[in-house]
Design a protein around this motif. Sequence first.
Motif, PDB file in Angstrom:
ATOM      1  N   ALA A  21       0.830  -1.208   0.000  1.00  0.00           N
ATOM      2  CA  ALA A  21       0.000   0.000   0.000  1.00  0.00           C
ATOM      3  C   ALA A  21       0.863   1.256   0.000  1.00  0.00           C
ATOM      4  N   LEU A  22       1.912   1.240   0.811  1.00  0.00           N
ATOM      5  CA  LEU A  22       2.786   2.413   0.893  1.00  0.00           C
ATOM      6  C   LEU A  22       3.563   2.629  -0.402  1.00  0.00           C
ATOM      7  N   LYS A  23       3.900   1.549  -1.093  1.00  0.00           N
ATOM      8  CA  LYS A  23       4.534   1.698  -2.404  1.00  0.00           C
ATOM      9  C   LYS A  23       3.617   2.484  -3.346  1.00  0.00           C
ATOM     10  N   ARG A  24       2.335   2.189  -3.291  1.00  0.00           N
ATOM     11  CA  ARG A  24       1.361   2.895  -4.135  1.00  0.00           C
ATOM     12  C   ARG A  24       1.307   4.378  -3.765  1.00  0.00           C
ATOM     13  N   GLY A  25       1.342   4.659  -2.473  1.00  0.00           N
ATOM     14  CA  GLY A  25       1.360   6.048  -2.040  1.00  0.00           C
ATOM     15  C   GLY A  25       2.620   6.763  -2.468  1.00  0.00           C
ATOM     16  N   ALA A  26       3.759   6.074  -2.356  1.00  0.00           N
ATOM     17  CA  ALA A  26       5.036   6.675  -2.750  1.00  0.00           C
ATOM     18  C   ALA A  26       5.053   7.016  -4.235  1.00  0.00           C
ATOM     19  N   GLU A  27       4.391   6.206  -5.050  1.00  0.00           N
ATOM     20  CA  GLU A  27       4.320   6.487  -6.488  1.00  0.00           C
ATOM     21  C   GLU A  27       3.615   7.820  -6.765  1.00  0.00           C
ATOM     22  N   ILE A  28       2.683   8.180  -5.923  1.00  0.00           N
ATOM     23  CA  ILE A  28       1.972   9.453  -6.074  1.00  0.00           C
ATOM     24  C   ILE A  28       2.843  10.616  -5.617  1.00  0.00           C
ATOM     25  N   LEU A  29       3.563  10.437  -4.524  1.00  0.00           N
ATOM     26  CA  LEU A  29       4.306  11.531  -3.905  1.00  0.00           C
ATOM     27  C   LEU A  29       5.675  11.773  -4.533  1.00  0.00           C
ATOM     28  N   GLU A  30       6.322  10.716  -4.969  1.00  0.00           N
ATOM     29  CA  GLU A  30       7.711  10.808  -5.412  1.00  0.00           C
ATOM     30  C   GLU A  30       7.928  11.793  -6.565  1.00  0.00           C
ATOM     31  N   PRO A  31       7.065  11.841  -7.582  1.00  0.00           N
ATOM     32  CA  PRO A  31       7.299  12.806  -8.670  1.00  0.00           C
ATOM     33  C   PRO A  31       7.284  14.261  -8.213  1.00  0.00           C
ATOM     34  N   HIS A  32       6.704  14.529  -7.061  1.00  0.00           N
ATOM     35  CA  HIS A  32       6.608  15.894  -6.534  1.00  0.00           C
ATOM     36  C   HIS A  32       7.666  16.177  -5.475  1.00  0.00           C
ATOM     37  N   GLY A  33       8.544  15.231  -5.216  1.00  0.00           N
ATOM     38  CA  GLY A  33       9.580  15.422  -4.207  1.00  0.00           C
ATOM     39  C   GLY A  33       9.044  15.433  -2.786  1.00  0.00           C
ATOM     40  N   LEU A  34       7.888  14.801  -2.569  1.00  0.00           N
ATOM     41  CA  LEU A  34       7.256  14.779  -1.255  1.00  0.00           C
ATOM     42  C   LEU A  34       7.587  13.489  -0.518  1.00  0.00           C
ATOM     43  N   VAL A  35       7.508  13.548   0.810  1.00  0.00           N
ATOM     44  CA  VAL A  35       7.894  12.408   1.637  1.00  0.00           C
ATOM     45  C   VAL A  35       6.800  12.116   2.664  1.00  0.00           C
ATOM     46  N   MET A  36       6.266  10.892   2.643  1.00  0.00           N
ATOM     47  CA  MET A  36       5.405  10.472   3.746  1.00  0.00           C
ATOM     48  C   MET A  36       6.307   9.887   4.817  1.00  0.00           C
ATOM     49  N   VAL A  37       6.124  10.358   6.037  1.00  0.00           N
ATOM     50  CA  VAL A  37       6.923   9.873   7.152  1.00  0.00           C
ATOM     51  C   VAL A  37       6.026   9.017   8.038  1.00  0.00           C
ATOM     52  N   LEU A  38       6.439   7.772   8.235  1.00  0.00           N
ATOM     53  CA  LEU A  38       5.655   6.814   8.995  1.00  0.00           C
ATOM     54  C   LEU A  38       5.946   6.986  10.479  1.00  0.00           C
ATOM     55  N   GLU A  39       4.871   7.109  11.268  1.00  0.00           N
ATOM     56  CA  GLU A  39       5.059   7.368  12.693  1.00  0.00           C
ATOM     57  C   GLU A  39       4.614   6.190  13.545  1.00  0.00           C
ATOM     58  N   PRO A  40       5.564   5.494  14.188  1.00  0.00           N
ATOM     59  CA  PRO A  40       5.187   4.497  15.187  1.00  0.00           C
ATOM     60  C   PRO A  40       4.668   5.211  16.439  1.00  0.00           C
ATOM     61  N   LEU A  41       3.561   4.708  16.987  1.00  0.00           N
ATOM     62  CA  LEU A  41       2.881   5.367  18.093  1.00  0.00           C
ATOM     63  C   LEU A  41       2.765   4.452  19.304  1.00  0.00           C
TER      64      LEU A  41
END
Length: 304
Positions: A166-186
């Motif tokens: 699932a996160l790979k799919r999200g990264a495909e959306i963000l990567e072309p824009h130079g954006l980073v999703m940061v995963l937070e353990p809680l």
Amino acid sequence: MKRRDFIQKTALTSSAVTLGGSLAYGANTNLDIKHTFNLKYAPHFGMFKNLAGDDLIDQINFMADQGFTAFEDNGMMGRDVATQTKIGEALAKRNMTMGVFVIDKGGNMANTLAAGKQEYIDIFLDGCKRAVEVAKRVNAKWMTVVPGGFERKLPIGIQDGNVIEALKRGAEILEPHGLVMVLEPLSDSPDLYLQNSDQTYMICKGVDSPSCKILFDIYHMQKTEGHLIHNMELTWDEIDYIQIGDNPGRKEPTTGEINYKNVFKYIHSKGFKGVLGMEHGNSKPDKEGEMAVINAYKSEDNFL
């Protein structure tokens, strides 16, 4: 204080404030000297509202005037476009770095990616797409992602695989824009899938994208695993964002058990140029409490 409390409190203010009002802290002459911090600490809306006033832009200006060079807002996606645009303009004018906002996927426990269900993945990906537009308005780079709860019916390895895919799919959306999703353990609930730094490291390695990294929240990691500097060192090459809060209580540094001066010294020694989000409450109310936050950061930042 839980993440949902931050989001609810910040999102609700967007429709109630006016932007660009007069500054409310001019009479506080002891705040007139701008401090130079060694690291990019990022306050959030409401942290200095008694000193700066309710107006959001006044609060940003107050933060900048005190020497803070970054800012974060978990609830940014819940604000209207006009407000987002004005916040972005104010940050640019004051040369402040925008920190994280939370990708809207319905809540920390909702739409768990560990389940591998297409409907949950679709909600997450829709949030990623909308986050790209928000990031453009406020010049953001980082967005927080919490994968959701465990899917107890599935073996943990299957859950790991589902989250990575699932996160790979999200990264495909963000990567072309130079954006980073940061995963937070809680540490908020034993039902949350992501709880430890080594687990998060493994997930990031599996996703294998510059758009999927670790948000190391020092408060949460002190609660779940301790050994802060040791575990940061082990996972350092995947850490892209850091958040702050003392334990117990999740208030400003110096109010709990964490030796923040040493932790900040370590982070600085690694050459960290990113943002350290001040995702905590104030230990005392009113102006006195807000001054205590500022003074705590001045004290703990004095590590050189």
